[in-house]
Design a protein around this motif. Structure first.
Motif, PDB file in Angstrom:
ATOM      1  N   PHE A 108      42.127  46.216  28.457  1.00 36.82           N
ATOM      2  CA  PHE A 108      43.259  45.669  29.188  1.00 36.82           C
ATOM      3  C   PHE A 108      42.812  44.371  29.868  1.00 36.82           C
ATOM      4  O   PHE A 108      41.638  44.186  30.165  1.00 36.82           O
ATOM      5  N   THR A 109      43.758  43.498  30.109  1.00 29.57           N
ATOM      6  CA  THR A 109      43.431  42.237  30.767  1.00 29.57           C
ATOM      7  C   THR A 109      43.162  42.456  32.254  1.00 29.57           C
ATOM      8  O   THR A 109      43.604  43.446  32.839  1.00 29.57           O
ATOM      9  N   GLY A 110      42.421  41.532  32.847  1.00 32.86           N
ATOM     10  CA  GLY A 110      42.227  41.581  34.287  1.00 32.86           C
ATOM     11  C   GLY A 110      40.792  41.462  34.742  1.00 32.86           C
ATOM     12  O   GLY A 110      40.538  41.019  35.870  1.00 32.86           O
ATOM     13  N   SER A 111      39.827  41.846  33.906  1.00 32.51           N
ATOM     14  CA  SER A 111      38.430  41.723  34.322  1.00 32.51           C
ATOM     15  C   SER A 111      38.005  40.258  34.292  1.00 32.51           C
ATOM     16  O   SER A 111      38.267  39.543  33.330  1.00 32.51           O
ATOM     17  N   THR A 112      37.324  39.838  35.351  1.00 27.06           N
ATOM     18  CA  THR A 112      36.798  38.471  35.408  1.00 27.06           C
ATOM     19  C   THR A 112      35.269  38.472  35.406  1.00 27.06           C
ATOM     20  O   THR A 112      34.641  37.449  35.705  1.00 27.06           O
ATOM     21  N   ALA A 141      32.004  42.567  45.369  1.00 28.64           N
ATOM     22  CA  ALA A 141      31.957  43.219  46.677  1.00 28.64           C
ATOM     23  C   ALA A 141      32.751  42.470  47.732  1.00 28.64           C
ATOM     24  O   ALA A 141      32.278  42.247  48.841  1.00 28.64           O
ATOM     25  N   ALA A 142      33.969  42.118  47.402  1.00 31.06           N
ATOM     26  CA  ALA A 142      34.768  41.312  48.325  1.00 31.06           C
ATOM     27  C   ALA A 142      35.104  42.050  49.613  1.00 31.06           C
ATOM     28  O   ALA A 142      35.477  41.417  50.610  1.00 31.06           O
ATOM     29  N   ASP A 143      34.981  43.384  49.619  1.00 28.99           N
ATOM     30  CA  ASP A 143      35.267  44.155  50.827  1.00 28.99           C
ATOM     31  C   ASP A 143      34.014  44.455  51.634  1.00 28.99           C
ATOM     32  O   ASP A 143      34.031  45.301  52.532  1.00 28.99           O
ATOM     33  N   LEU A 144      32.908  43.769  51.328  1.00 25.43           N
ATOM     34  CA  LEU A 144      31.689  43.854  52.118  1.00 25.43           C
ATOM     35  C   LEU A 144      31.504  42.564  52.917  1.00 25.43           C
ATOM     36  O   LEU A 144      31.985  41.502  52.501  1.00 25.43           O
ATOM     37  N   PRO A 145      30.795  42.631  54.028  1.00 26.39           N
ATOM     38  CA  PRO A 145      30.450  41.382  54.725  1.00 26.39           C
ATOM     39  C   PRO A 145      29.685  40.451  53.791  1.00 26.39           C
ATOM     40  O   PRO A 145      28.910  40.906  52.935  1.00 26.39           O
ATOM     41  N   LYS A 189      37.478  43.945  40.297  1.00 30.74           N
ATOM     42  CA  LYS A 189      37.542  42.813  39.381  1.00 30.74           C
ATOM     43  C   LYS A 189      36.647  42.985  38.159  1.00 30.74           C
ATOM     44  O   LYS A 189      36.725  42.187  37.220  1.00 30.74           O
ATOM     45  N   ASN A 190      35.789  44.004  38.171  1.00 32.92           N
ATOM     46  CA  ASN A 190      34.950  44.285  36.998  1.00 32.92           C
ATOM     47  C   ASN A 190      35.693  45.129  35.982  1.00 32.92           C
ATOM     48  O   ASN A 190      35.666  44.853  34.776  1.00 32.92           O
ATOM     49  N   ARG A 213      42.762  48.152  48.192  1.00 26.29           N
ATOM     50  CA  ARG A 213      42.016  46.935  48.516  1.00 26.29           C
ATOM     51  C   ARG A 213      40.498  47.097  48.367  1.00 26.29           C
ATOM     52  O   ARG A 213      39.718  46.312  48.914  1.00 26.29           O
ATOM     53  N   ALA A 214      40.067  48.095  47.641  1.00 24.14           N
ATOM     54  CA  ALA A 214      38.632  48.338  47.466  1.00 24.14           C
ATOM     55  C   ALA A 214      38.114  47.628  46.235  1.00 24.14           C
ATOM     56  O   ALA A 214      38.772  47.573  45.194  1.00 24.14           O
ATOM     57  N   SER A 215      36.896  47.118  46.346  1.00 21.28           N
ATOM     58  CA  SER A 215      36.244  46.388  45.265  1.00 21.28           C
ATOM     59  C   SER A 215      35.531  47.346  44.314  1.00 21.28           C
ATOM     60  O   SER A 215      35.616  48.573  44.433  1.00 21.28           O
ATOM     61  N   HIS A 216      34.766  46.753  43.403  1.00 26.21           N
ATOM     62  CA  HIS A 216      33.967  47.550  42.473  1.00 26.21           C
ATOM     63  C   HIS A 216      32.801  48.246  43.177  1.00 26.21           C
ATOM     64  O   HIS A 216      32.298  49.256  42.698  1.00 26.21           O
ATOM     65  N   ALA A 217      32.389  47.723  44.313  1.00 26.55           N
ATOM     66  CA  ALA A 217      31.200  48.228  45.014  1.00 26.55           C
ATOM     67  C   ALA A 217      31.538  49.373  45.968  1.00 26.55           C
ATOM     68  O   ALA A 217      30.990  49.463  47.074  1.00 26.55           O
ATOM     69  N   ILE A 218      32.394  50.289  45.564  1.00 24.95           N
ATOM     70  CA  ILE A 218      32.866  51.310  46.505  1.00 24.95           C
ATOM     71  C   ILE A 218      31.803  52.291  46.991  1.00 24.95           C
ATOM     72  O   ILE A 218      31.978  52.842  48.070  1.00 24.95           O
ATOM     73  N   PRO A 219      30.693  52.537  46.284  1.00 27.02           N
ATOM     74  CA  PRO A 219      29.693  53.402  46.911  1.00 27.02           C
ATOM     75  C   PRO A 219      29.147  52.806  48.207  1.00 27.02           C
ATOM     76  O   PRO A 219      28.759  53.540  49.117  1.00 27.02           O
ATOM     77  N   ILE A 220      29.131  51.469  48.295  1.00 23.99           N
ATOM     78  CA  ILE A 220      28.630  50.792  49.485  1.00 23.99           C
ATOM     79  C   ILE A 220      29.747  50.558  50.495  1.00 23.99           C
ATOM     80  O   ILE A 220      29.595  50.806  51.692  1.00 23.99           O
ATOM     81  N   SER A 221      30.897  50.095  50.021  1.00 25.79           N
ATOM     82  CA  SER A 221      31.974  49.710  50.937  1.00 25.79           C
ATOM     83  C   SER A 221      32.822  50.886  51.404  1.00 25.79           C
ATOM     84  O   SER A 221      33.442  50.811  52.470  1.00 25.79           O
TER      85      SER A 221
END
Length: 239
Positions: A108-112, A141-145, A189-190, A213-221
């Motif tokens: 599917f489209t959408g991954s950058t 990880a856009a939802d991380l500092p 986004k992945n 609003r969660a990113s791909h890095a959800i184990p951390i964020s």
């Protein structure tokens, strides 16, 4: 008295086992035995077989958890292994036999992700792939500092092109015979949201958790939500 299952965690690409630190802390607060398994990120067959070797050393029931590419690894490692009583896909790939990670990522489209990668040729002819550190925060990880994302970018572990291109091989993949749980962010986004939902539907997931609003890095964020879902899967094993 119930015996708690062992939670085995398999990290994904561009990361290492420390990406599970927040999740591990929360699982240990509930007394779960936890193993953060190393993942060489070399290819689903080699990595899956290496994880299977580790699983063979563990007594009792297991809840197997995979983040991102780690989902592919657990899908092979647990195939036909009855002691793995539950699978948890944390923004993870759940491939069918013959599918590659690249196949699924492009369904599917959408991954950058592709436009952020840096390739480094190795002496054996393979290619190691990194995410451009300058693009890591926004992509993964856009939802991380920003400071935390910068540190993750500089310590990222590369994934081989083989891991992206090699067709998955397990007949059947573990998610076809073992109950599965899926958690993912709607701002990943992945792996596009549509792809996550499609994989969870195909696996007939026991439970699906979408994190706004969660990113791909959800184990951390989002370690609370991820640990919660893993504990929910573990509870189904102990009931």
């Amino acid at each position: 008295m119930w015996t708690l299952p062992t939670i085995v965690l398999s990290h994904g690409a561009f990361a290492d086992s420390s990406s599970w630190n927040g999740v591990i802390k929360r699982l240990r607060e509930s007394d779960f035995p936890v193993i953060a398994a190393p993942n060489a990120l070399r290819g689903p067959i080699a990595d899956g077989d290496a994880l299977r070797s580790l699983l063979d050393t563990i007594e009792g029931r297991i809840v197997l958890v995979g983040h991102s590419y780690g989902g592919t690894v657990i899908s092979r490692a647990a195939a036909g292994l009855d002691r793995v009583a539950a699978l948890v896909y944390v923004a993870g790939f759940a491939p069918e036999n013959g599918e590659s990670v690249g196949d699924i990522a492009g369904k599917f489209t959408g991954s950058t992700l592709g436009e952020t990668l840096i390739a480094r040729q190795l002496s054996d002819g393979s290619v190691d792939l990194y995410i451009d550190p300058g693009k890591f925060h926004d992509q993964v990880a856009a939802d991380l500092p920003v400071a935390d994302a910068e540190l993750a970018a500089l310590t990222q572990r590369p994934i081989s092109n083989i891991a992206i291109e090699q067709p998955f091989a397990a007949e059947p993949p573990a998610w076809k015979t073992t109950p599965s749980w899926f958690v993912f962010g709607d701002a990943d986004k992945n792996i596009p949201l549509q792809t996550h939902r499609w994989m969870a539907d195909r696996a007939v997931a026991t439970r699906v958790l979408e994190i706004p609003r969660a990113s791909h890095a959800i184990p951390i964020s989002h370690p609370d939500e991820v640990a919660y879902l893993i504990a929910d899967a573990a509870a189904s094993v102990t009931r």
